[in-house]
Design a protein around this motif. Structure first.
Motif, PDB file in Angstrom:
ATOM      1  N   GLU A  47     -12.994  -0.768  -1.094  1.00  0.00           N
ATOM      2  CA  GLU A  47     -12.926  -1.796   0.101  1.00  0.00           C
ATOM      3  C   GLU A  47     -11.958  -1.099   1.244  1.00  0.00           C
ATOM      4  N   VAL A  48     -12.365  -1.324   2.392  1.00  0.00           N
ATOM      5  CA  VAL A  48     -11.653  -0.735   3.393  1.00  0.00           C
ATOM      6  C   VAL A  48     -11.428  -2.009   4.664  1.00  0.00           C
ATOM      7  N   LEU A  49     -10.168  -2.355   4.881  1.00  0.00           N
ATOM      8  CA  LEU A  49      -9.805  -3.330   5.591  1.00  0.00           C
ATOM      9  C   LEU A  49      -9.100  -2.719   6.867  1.00  0.00           C
ATOM     10  N   ALA A  50      -9.193  -3.281   7.742  1.00  0.00           N
ATOM     11  CA  ALA A  50      -8.460  -2.767   9.007  1.00  0.00           C
ATOM     12  C   ALA A  50      -7.139  -3.560   9.217  1.00  0.00           C
ATOM     13  N   LYS A  51      -6.110  -2.655   9.493  1.00  0.00           N
ATOM     14  CA  LYS A  51      -4.699  -3.331   9.612  1.00  0.00           C
ATOM     15  C   LYS A  51      -4.568  -3.431  10.933  1.00  0.00           C
ATOM     16  N   HIS A  52      -4.405  -4.668  11.486  1.00  0.00           N
ATOM     17  CA  HIS A  52      -4.256  -4.821  13.056  1.00  0.00           C
ATOM     18  C   HIS A  52      -2.688  -4.502  13.296  1.00  0.00           C
ATOM     19  N   ASP A  53      -2.403  -4.478  14.566  1.00  0.00           N
ATOM     20  CA  ASP A  53      -1.094  -4.358  14.733  1.00  0.00           C
ATOM     21  C   ASP A  53      -0.820  -5.569  15.764  1.00  0.00           C
ATOM     22  N   GLU A  54       0.433  -5.698  16.142  1.00  0.00           N
ATOM     23  CA  GLU A  54       0.757  -6.906  16.948  1.00  0.00           C
ATOM     24  C   GLU A  54       0.733  -6.698  18.265  1.00  0.00           C
TER      25      GLU A  54
ATOM     26  N   PHE B  86       0.797  -1.243   0.050  1.00  0.00           N
ATOM     27  CA  PHE B  86      -0.087  -0.155  -0.100  1.00  0.00           C
ATOM     28  C   PHE B  86       0.975   1.311  -0.084  1.00  0.00           C
TER      29      PHE B  86
ATOM     30  N   GLN C 220      -6.922   3.880  14.348  1.00  0.00           N
ATOM     31  CA  GLN C 220      -6.444   2.494  13.988  1.00  0.00           C
ATOM     32  C   GLN C 220      -6.117   2.458  12.730  1.00  0.00           C
TER      33      GLN C 220
ATOM     34  N   PRO D 169     -15.197  -3.150   8.718  1.00  0.00           N
ATOM     35  CA  PRO D 169     -14.541  -4.169   9.477  1.00  0.00           C
ATOM     36  C   PRO D 169     -14.764  -3.959  11.161  1.00  0.00           C
ATOM     37  N   ASP D 170     -14.914  -4.932  11.729  1.00  0.00           N
ATOM     38  CA  ASP D 170     -14.914  -4.623  13.328  1.00  0.00           C
ATOM     39  C   ASP D 170     -13.945  -3.769  13.977  1.00  0.00           C
ATOM     40  N   LEU D 171     -12.650  -4.017  13.408  1.00  0.00           N
ATOM     41  CA  LEU D 171     -11.378  -3.124  14.139  1.00  0.00           C
ATOM     42  C   LEU D 171     -11.364  -1.878  13.684  1.00  0.00           C
TER      43      LEU D 171
ATOM     44  N   ILE E 260      -6.318  -0.058   5.665  1.00  0.00           N
ATOM     45  CA  ILE E 260      -5.733  -0.042   4.326  1.00  0.00           C
ATOM     46  C   ILE E 260      -7.004  -0.082   3.429  1.00  0.00           C
TER      47      ILE E 260
END
Lengths: 249, 152, 216, 222
Positions: free
Chosen positions: B118-125, B36, B100, B93-95, B103
């Motif tokens: 489209e929207v995706l949540a990028k989670h961290d670790e 991205f 937050q 998405p939930d997150l 992408i």
């Protein structure tokens, strides 16, 4: 010193390894049942809810250990394969053969649980990012290995040809592992790092480690049970197998 | 002896070639192989003007607005240096939340608004219980632990 | 034959070969040295071809060693290949290439140059006059075998490993081949040959080993 | 060392020239596969332009995979392969020669044909150029990687399908960066990074694949 060495070689013969494998298998099976039971209980009831992901994060207690195992088992198989090629020992190829289905299963579980996690969290079942694609390639490599083995009638040619394939595929393992660092992927980076503080709650971490150890024990138990059948099948003409009263008739 | 020299030669050439391969990989990784683009890269004009691409960054605090009666959401994606306005209509998405990582896939529309498909949540670790998160938030350490806050 | 003073020697030490489930032979030991012709006999499936392929280094034995001048051929690899000429069931010639082309390519890969003139002379000697410039796929079985055998005349290898070299050959060619092999042995070379026909391999230095005798 | 390399290439090219029909089957397959997509997807130029890099690359990949089976099988059947293993030349060098010859015969025509097919998809001149460049770097890598699979499945009953199963996963990175280079150029980003990655894959496989292939051939002739 020298007697030690002889002992090692003694166990590299299928005939002496066969009864030993049974003992290891039974012991690991017991350990696996206990650890996985405890681990699952902890993942569902003990580990706290995550501050952001809520309850859905609990799938990582299966996902992460399964992913580790899928990579680790491949490396172990490749090591056995290399040993078999160099020393021309029969048992090493049998070990690799016995591990393959378990490794493939873990690769599949890793992708499957990851997908279940990804839908609520990321908002998608599947993306073609580097981590996920390379893990999929790993699954294909396992399947290719098993297919190649099955296609070759002569067991010795099968051993050596599939060993070469395993060694070629090793290139993929560091790509899976480092993909999240090399590229900007959707997949998050490693939580448990070798050179930095772990960014995870302690209870969660302990749960994950218990699950991992449980998966280890499971893999050993299954691989040992499987290697016993592989040994019987491959050594069916050997006199020690006939003496077991299993072959013949 | 001669065969051994030959083999040595092959090994030297092989190692040199592998070095070249490593150099080419590093060279490539400096380029635009990313999954991205960050808002800074978009501002610098590195992202394609007339083509679908992915935009990654953090959802700016207080920037999310929803149109009444439709699924359209407007928010700002930032990497702390630059920001891009995003419009999206669909299920998030939930997150997905302010602060937050996200992408978004889509293209630049008129008025420099990024039209996401489209929207995706990028989670961290980071994984921790909510109480710990609250405590960290209060002590102001959250940002330090949040890898998403560095430019993606 | 070989540069250096030592006479060439090939040692087979407790060799064991397995095919599928069947142990073809085990604890097989013998040695061949320069000036010897070894005639391998045995019924079908006794492991003649397997043994020859192991001697050539194509086949990895289950256990045991094959040593050339005292060193394992697995370690020597290309060094050993330099001294070896193997002729198997297949002729090892390309049907799309002419006899001359086949011979010259084989020579270059074997590490020596073979000029066109010599190639023509050798092919004439082996009885292929008039067929040198034809793609070998148009030749008869016997003629193809002759093209393969022409390598024996061109090559300078010490160890000849020949698997059923007399198949598909007519009487004249059998006679010619016998002469070639005997000349090679007389010059200090090693020849290891299998036949199941009754071809007279008798010579001063002929030894016979029979594989797979069940009466023991 | 270079002499046997030259001769093995020359040998295989001579044989290929004497059976020209085999050469064209790969090329025709490529042309047909790539031309099928517009028929199935419809004539919308914008859609076609978007999917073109992927289609041309997948077509090239499948074509080169189909051609792979031939690379060692003829030599295996007539016994020339076992003779090659018994020469004093390093087997991996001979393998490089065979793969190079194979690529010249089956890969290069694809590279040359690709821009013509790209025109069907309304690709612009600079995109076509990058398409050619990516194929020029990518198809030899495909041949090198695929040769391992061809050697492993040599003489097996289900060789063709098995070869696909073994080789296609290993082809994925080449496909990603190959199609990615074209895609990046088409979207105005420049494909240098992708091309550099392709070059890296090519160089690495040039070193490693012949070793694995040589080992696999020894096993196959065992």
């Amino acid at each position: 010193m020298s007697s030690r060495l002889i002992n090692w070689f003694k166990f590299s013969s299928p005939a002496t390894f066969y009864p030993l494998a049974r003992k290891i298998s039974v012991a690991s099976a017991v350990i696996a049942v206990v650890l996985i039971a405890v681990g699952l209980y902890m993942s569902f009831f003990v580990a706290p809810t995550d501050y952001k992901q809520g309850e859905g994060y609990r799938i990582i207690f299966v996902h992460v250990p399964a992913s580790w195992m899928s990579m680790f088992i491949y490396l172990v198989m490749a090591a056995w394969a290399a040993m078999g090629l160099v020393f021309n020992t029969r048992l090493s190829a049998m070990m690799a053969q016995a591990l393959a289905p378990t490794g493939a299963m873990f690769a599949f579980i890793s992708l499957w649980t990851g997908s279940f996690w990804g839908k609520p969290m990321w908002g998608t079942w599947w993306v073609w990012d580097a981590r996920i694609t390379s893990e999929l390639i790993l699954l294909f490599l396992y399947l290719g290995y098993m297919a190649l083995r099955a296609a070759i009638d002569d067991p010795r040619r099968g051993d050596r040809a599939s060993a070469i394939l395993l060694l070629v595929g090793v290139v993929n393992i560091p790509i899976i592992y480092y993909s999240v660092q090399w590229w900007n992927t959707l997949h998050q980076g490693s939580t448990i790092k070798m050179n930095a503080e772990t960014t995870m709650d302690e209870t969660m971490l302990i749960t994950m480690l218990i699950m991992t150890l449980g998966f280890w024990a499971y893999s050993i138990a299954v691989a040992m049970a499987r290697v016993r059948t592989v040994i019987l099948e491959r050594e069916r003409t050997a006199s020690w197998v006939r003496e077991l009263g299993l072959a013949g008739s | 002896m001669k065969a051994r020299h030959k083999r040595l030669g092959i090994i030297v050439v092989g190692l040199a070639a592998l070095g070249l391969a490593a150099f080419l990989v590093l060279n490539a990784l400096e380029g635009n192989l990313s999954y991205f683009f960050s808002p800074t890269e978009v501002a610098e004009g590195k992202a394609p003007a007339d083509h679908i691409f992915r935009l990654g960054g953090l959802v700016e605090q207080g920037s999310v607005t929803r149109d009444a009666g439709s699924l359209t959401v407007k928010f700002v994606v930032t990497d702390m240096a630059q920001s891009v306005n995003v419009a999206y209509s669909g299920i998030l998405p939930d997150l997905f939340a302010e602060g937050q990582g996200v992408i978004a896939q889509g293209r630049m529309g008129p008025d420099n608004v990024f039209i996401a498909e489209e929207v995706l949540a990028k989670h961290d670790e980071t994984y921790m219980p909510p109480e710990v998160a609250d405590a960290l938030e209060k002590s102001g350490k959250m940002g330090e632990r949040h890898p998403g806050s560095k430019p993606l | 034959m070989t540069p250096g003073s030592t006479s060439p020697s090939l040692q087979i030490d407790r060799l064991c070969c397995v095919r599928g489930d069947r142990t073809l032979f085990h604890d097989l030991s013998f040695a061949v040295s320069g000036g010897e012709l070894l005639h391998l006999k045995g019924h079908n499936g006794s492991g003649k071809t397997t043994l020859l392929r192991a001697l050539a280094g194509l086949l990895l034995p289950e256990s045991g060693e094959i040593r050339w001048q005292g060193e394992n051929i697995r370690a020597l690899r290309e060094e050993y290949a330099r001294h070896l000429l193997y002729l198997g069931h297949h002729n090892g010639i390309k049907g799309d290439l002419t006899a001359v082309e086949n011979l010259r390519i084989a020579a270059i890969l074997d590490g020596y140059a073979l000029d066109e003139e010599t190639a023509w002379r050798i092919l004439a000697e082996i009885g292929l006059r008039g067929h040198e410039d034809l793609p070998t796929k148009h030749l008869s079985q016997g003629q193809k075998r002759r093209v393969a055998l022409a390598r024996l005349l061109a090559n300078r290898a010490t160890v000849w490993v020949l698997d059923e070299p007399f198949t598909a050959l007519d009487v004249a060619a059998v006679q010619l081949l016998q002469d070639v092999i005997h000349r090679h042995v007389a010059d200090g070379g090693i020849a290891i040959v299998t036949t199941h026909q009754e071809v007279a391999m008798i010579g001063a230095n002929t030894r016979t080993i029979e594989l797979g005798r069940r009466d023991a | 060392m270079l002499e046997p390399l030259y001769w093995i290439i020359r040998r295989d090219l001579t044989i290929a020239m004497r059976r020209r029909a085999d050469v064209f089957t790969t090329l025709i397959f490529f042309v047909i596969v790539v031309s099928l997509f517009p028929l199935g997807i419809g004539p919308e130029p914008e859609t076609l332009r978007q999917i073109a890099p992927g289609i041309v690359w997948v077509g090239a990949l499948l074509a080169s995979m189909l051609a792979l089976e031939q690379i060692f099988s003829a030599d295996h059947r007539d016994g020339t392969l076992e003779q090659m293993l018994l020469t004093p030349q390093p087997v991996s060098v001979l393998v490089v020669g065979k793969i190079l010859a194979h690529w010249l015969v089956s890969g290069v025509p694809l590279v040359i044909m690709a821009p013509v097919l790209g025109l069907q998809y309304n690709l612009s001149a600079d995109v076509l150029l990058v398409l050619m460049a990516s194929l020029l770097l990518g198809t030899p890598a495909l041949s090198l990687i695929g040769a391992i699979g061809a050697a492993l499945t040599l003489g097996l009953r289900s060789g063709g399908v098995l070869l696909a199963l073994l080789v296609l996963p290993l082809y994925i990175p080449v496909l990603i960066f190959g199609a990615g280079a074209v895609e990046a150029t088409a979207s105005g980003l420049g494909g240098q990074a992708h091309l550099s990655m392709l070059a890296a894959i090519l160089v690495a496989s040039l070193v490693l694949a012949p070793l694995a292939t040589a080992a696999a051939l020894r096993v196959a002739e065992d």
